[in-house]
Write a protein that holds these residues in place. Structure first.
Motif, PDB file in Angstrom:
ATOM      1  N   ASN A 145       0.899  -0.935  -0.460  1.00  0.00           N
ATOM      2  CA  ASN A 145      -0.367  -0.440   0.187  1.00  0.00           C
ATOM      3  C   ASN A 145       0.798   1.641   0.044  1.00  0.00           C
ATOM      4  N   GLU A 146       2.123   0.788   0.115  1.00  0.00           N
ATOM      5  CA  GLU A 146       2.906   2.441   0.650  1.00  0.00           C
ATOM      6  C   GLU A 146       3.830   2.781  -0.367  1.00  0.00           C
ATOM      7  N   LYS A 147       3.495   1.192  -1.448  1.00  0.00           N
ATOM      8  CA  LYS A 147       4.351   1.586  -2.383  1.00  0.00           C
ATOM      9  C   LYS A 147       3.194   1.771  -3.303  1.00  0.00           C
ATOM     10  N   LYS A 148       2.448   1.599  -3.061  1.00  0.00           N
ATOM     11  CA  LYS A 148       1.077   2.340  -4.057  1.00  0.00           C
ATOM     12  C   LYS A 148       0.872   3.510  -4.524  1.00  0.00           C
ATOM     13  N   SER A 149       1.376   3.859  -2.899  1.00  0.00           N
ATOM     14  CA  SER A 149       0.751   5.336  -2.641  1.00  0.00           C
ATOM     15  C   SER A 149       2.135   6.259  -3.272  1.00  0.00           C
ATOM     16  N   SER A 150       2.696   5.871  -3.049  1.00  0.00           N
ATOM     17  CA  SER A 150       4.236   6.905  -3.781  1.00  0.00           C
ATOM     18  C   SER A 150       4.336   5.995  -5.618  1.00  0.00           C
ATOM     19  N   GLY A 151       3.462   5.700  -5.593  1.00  0.00           N
ATOM     20  CA  GLY A 151       3.427   5.157  -7.245  1.00  0.00           C
ATOM     21  C   GLY A 151       4.393   4.394  -8.082  1.00  0.00           C
ATOM     22  N   GLU A 152       5.328   3.587  -6.805  1.00  0.00           N
ATOM     23  CA  GLU A 152       6.130   2.752  -7.353  1.00  0.00           C
ATOM     24  C   GLU A 152       5.845   1.483  -7.816  1.00  0.00           C
TER      25      GLU A 152
ATOM     26  N   LYS B 231       1.634  -0.581  -8.830  1.00  0.00           N
ATOM     27  CA  LYS B 231       0.957  -0.846 -10.090  1.00  0.00           C
ATOM     28  C   LYS B 231      -0.038  -0.716  -8.911  1.00  0.00           C
ATOM     29  N   GLU B 232      -1.397   0.002  -8.961  1.00  0.00           N
ATOM     30  CA  GLU B 232      -2.341  -0.721  -7.932  1.00  0.00           C
ATOM     31  C   GLU B 232      -3.446  -1.848  -8.317  1.00  0.00           C
TER      32      GLU B 232
END
Length: 718
Positions: free
Chosen positions: A682-689, A691-692
């Motif tokens: 979820n943190e990676k999604k928030s930073s755009g790192e 894919k959703e």
């Protein structure tokens, strides 16, 4: 010349053996000063077959070292050179005592033996070259913390490599002079002939020297060869390479579970478990508060460490910039033990005679754990109990046991542990689960199913094959409840009868035990065992690897003996037997994360992968660290309930590794891993790192999705 050689050789041997013998007696006295470990002696007596197997596979076969192929092969040949070149030293001893012309039949006359001796010596030299290249390539000066040799005593290692090289070249020099002598005189100085190709080749290089000169060179070579061995012996017993002699002992007295096994209970000196209701902190050991409190097996562990750094290179704490290195922890304990040894072994009268300066040098008053102690608290509390260190250690050092024992004293006697863990402990004591929720909350997941789940009142129903141990996370944590419901539905679909304890279920006590609060674990375990035994439970299926490990491996310590399986083991069997048939294709690239307490701790690697392999359309891609080299999610060792304030978060590091496989889904088989990886994703999604669409799900959810043809509910969707 013979007499001079004999006198010099015997005098040198006498001095070297006296020095080495003095050191060995000191080490033996130090080891014997440790606390008793009767279980280790008993295990050897109970399992002599296992002892032989351990010596054959780990000592002679170098099983663990060969996991690191290049370095392992190099060590394999160097180690076997020690064994096989002992026959050359026997030859040298005979030559010293009886003259260069004396030979033992077959041993010194049969060509194949000469060939093997020279071959292993050449391979040993190549192994030394390999070690040198590895050390240059991984030098801490250039790689810093990323070098597995960071913190090792590098100077001593180079001395040892140099001494082994001296053994090899002096052997060829000595035997080469004998080969040349045979050519010059025609007498049988070297009956091996061309079969000993290396020695024979050196002999050719000495062509042209006179008989007298060659005899002088042979005597010099003989003394050099023997002298190198004697100096080497003195160095070894005073260095980390003591493992050459004591590693077989450490392998012999290791714990012998299938996997890493249970955490050991706190015991009395006779090996019986400590009764905390009757125990006296002033007389009984509640863990380790001083170096003197460690057992003789602990001292053996410390002295056996080779400083190779394999444990350090695999440790999730060290790899995320935390202060814990399993290697450095063992070295700090070892160095402290050796520094304090003169005081520990002294009589009361001698202790009174020590000056303050001497006591300071011996670290008499240095605390074992503390800001100014041997082990910093941040080191102790960084451990996730993942077991990577124990799994990788080629000499079977048991790092987790020592960390846990030090934690026990800190937790139970000093009440010193990360503050947030105190909330978890209070919840366990008051509510029977780490989150502090009411016991009736354990039934809410059942209400979301469209079939009935049997809840045990007093006795498990006769038609119920398994008790489904739901676990605290599986019953109370929203993401983990999805796994619980998936497993229940799969068992129902397969026609497997099961029942649950519902409000009668309580935490197994694993978080308390791994934190070091052993007395709380003992109380919870005894309560659960009483509940299970009263209910007549024989077989248990658990979704949480921590519950699985505790029920299967640790509850026998308190009288709970059950047949326990993890849900992936049971589901894989049901798929194999055709009771569950995945039919709908899942066209996804999936990478699987091995839970530490399922994989390394219990050797369950195959079944989760087997399940995914049976699901049509699934394409699996392993992370570079997987199976027995898998990387922790960061939740073990009670760290699920402690803040991660130092370095990079372990779950973030693991998700970064997962992202390298470009997955559509990350799968696992543990509710803790599900939560930790889900948070990081979820943190990676928030930073755009990331894919959703990237989600983390349990293997059971993937299987259910394929069987029902419905979307799997992802844990990270919350």
């Amino acid at each position: 010349m013979f007499l001079i050689t004999l006198i010099i050789g015997l005098a040198g041997a006498a001095v070297a053996l006296a020095l080495a013998g003095k050191r060995v007696l000191f080490l033996a006295k130090l080891f014997k000063s440790g606390q008793p470990a009767p279980d280790r002696v008993a295990s050897v007596k109970r399992d002599p077959k296992g002892d032989v197997e351990g010596q054959v596979t780990e000592v002679l076969g170098q099983k663990k070292l060969l996991k690191w192929t290049v370095a392992g092969l190099a060590h394999f040949f160097v180690m076997w050179a020690f064994f096989l070149l002992a026959t050359v030293y026997l030859e040298a001893g005979i030559a010293l005592l009886f003259g260069l012309e004396t030979h033992v039949p077959i041993l010194q006359t049969w060509g194949p033996i000469g060939f093997i001796q020279d071959f292993i010596a050449v391979m040993c030299a190549l192994g030394l070259l390999t070690f040198a290249i590895i050390r240059f390539k991984n030098a801490p000066k250039t790689k810093g913390r990323k070098s597995r040799f960071f913190g090792s005593h590098l100077g001593g290692a180079w001395v040892i490599l140099f001494m082994i090289f001296n053994v090899v070249w002096t052997m060829f020099f000595f035997r080469g002079t004998l080969a040349a002598l045979e050519t010059v005189t025609g007498e049988h100085y070297f009956p091996f002939g061309k079969a000993a190709f290396g020695s024979y080749g050196v002999g050719l290089l000495l062509d042209g020297f006179s008989e007298t000169t060659l005899k002088v060179l042979a005597s010099i070579g003989l003394l050099l060869h023997i002298g190198v061995a004697l100096v080497f012996l003195v160095i070894v017993v005073n260095s980390k390479h003591l493992h050459i002699f004591i590693a077989p002992l450490n392998v012999m007295f290791k714990r012998r579970p299938n996997g890493l096994g249970a955490a050991m209970p706190v015991t009395k000196p006779d090996g019986t478990p400590l009764d905390f209701e009757e125990a006296d902190p002033d007389e009984d050991l509640f863990g380790r508060s001083r170096i003197e409190d460690f057992t003789w097996k602990g001292f053996l562990d410390f002295a056996t460490c080779t400083e190779c750094g394999r444990c350090q290179s695999q440790c999730p704490a060290w790899n995320t910039e935390k202060p814990l290195s399993p290697k450095l922890l063992i070295l700090e304990l070892r160095d402290h033990a050796f520094a304090k040894a003169p005081y520990m072994l002294a009589t009361d009268e001698q202790k009174e005679a020590f000056t303050d300066e001497q006591k300071l040098a011996m670290q008499v008053d240095k605390p074992l754990v503390g800001e100014d102690g041997v082990i910093h608290p941040d080191v102790l509390w960084s451990c996730t109990n993942c077991g990577a260190c124990v799994e990788q250690c080629p000499v079977d050092i048991e790092h987790i046991d020592h960390i846990l024992d030090m934690r026990r004293y800190q937790a139970m006697i000093e009440s010193s542990f990360p503050s947030e863990a105190g909330v978890m402990l209070r919840n366990l004591e008051n509510k029977g689960n780490p989150w502090g929720m009411g016991e009736m909350k354990r039934l809410e997941w059942i209400e979301e199913l469209d079939f009935e789940v049997e809840v045990i009142d007093e006795k498990i129903p006769e038609d119920a094959e398994y008790l489904f141990w739901v676990g605290c996370a599986g019953a109370l944590e929203d993401r983990a409840k999805k796994t619980t419901k998936a497993v229940a539905e799969l068992l129902h679909t397969a026609g497997v009868k099961f029942a649950v304890l519902g409000p009668m279920e309580a935490c197994t006590g694993d978080p308390a035990r791994r934190l070091g609060m052993e007395y709380l674990f003992q109380g919870m375990a005894q309560q659960n065992v009483e509940t299970l035994n009263d209910a007549g439970v024989k077989k248990i299926v658990a979704t949480c690897p921590h519950c699985f490990n505790t029920l299967a491996n640790e509850y026998p310590q308190v009288g709970g003996h059950y047949e326990v399986v993890h849900h992936t083991q049971l589901l894989a069997d049901l798929v194999d037997n055709g009771k569950l048939v995945p039919v709908t294709a899942i066209e996804e690239n999936i990478t699987y994360h091995d839970p530490c307490f399922l994989g390394r701790h219990n050797k369950v690697y195959k079944q989760p992968r087997d399940i995914m392999a049976k699901v049509p359309g699934v394409k699996t891609q392993e992370m570079h660290r997987c199976k027995d080299k898998g990387f922790c999610c960061g939740a073990g060792g009670a760290r699920m309930w402690m803040e991660e304030r130092i370095g990079k978060r372990i779950n973030t590091e693991r998700v970064d590794e997962a992202l390298e496989t470009n997955p559509d889904t990350v799968s696992t088989a543990c509710p803790f891993c599900l939560v930790m990886l889900g948070d990081a994703i979820n943190e990676k999604k928030s930073s755009g790192e990331a894919k959703e669409s990237l989600e983390v799900v349990d293997v059971a959810q993937l299987l259910l999705k394929s069987i029902k043809g419905e979307p799997a509910v992802a844990a990270a969707a919350e």
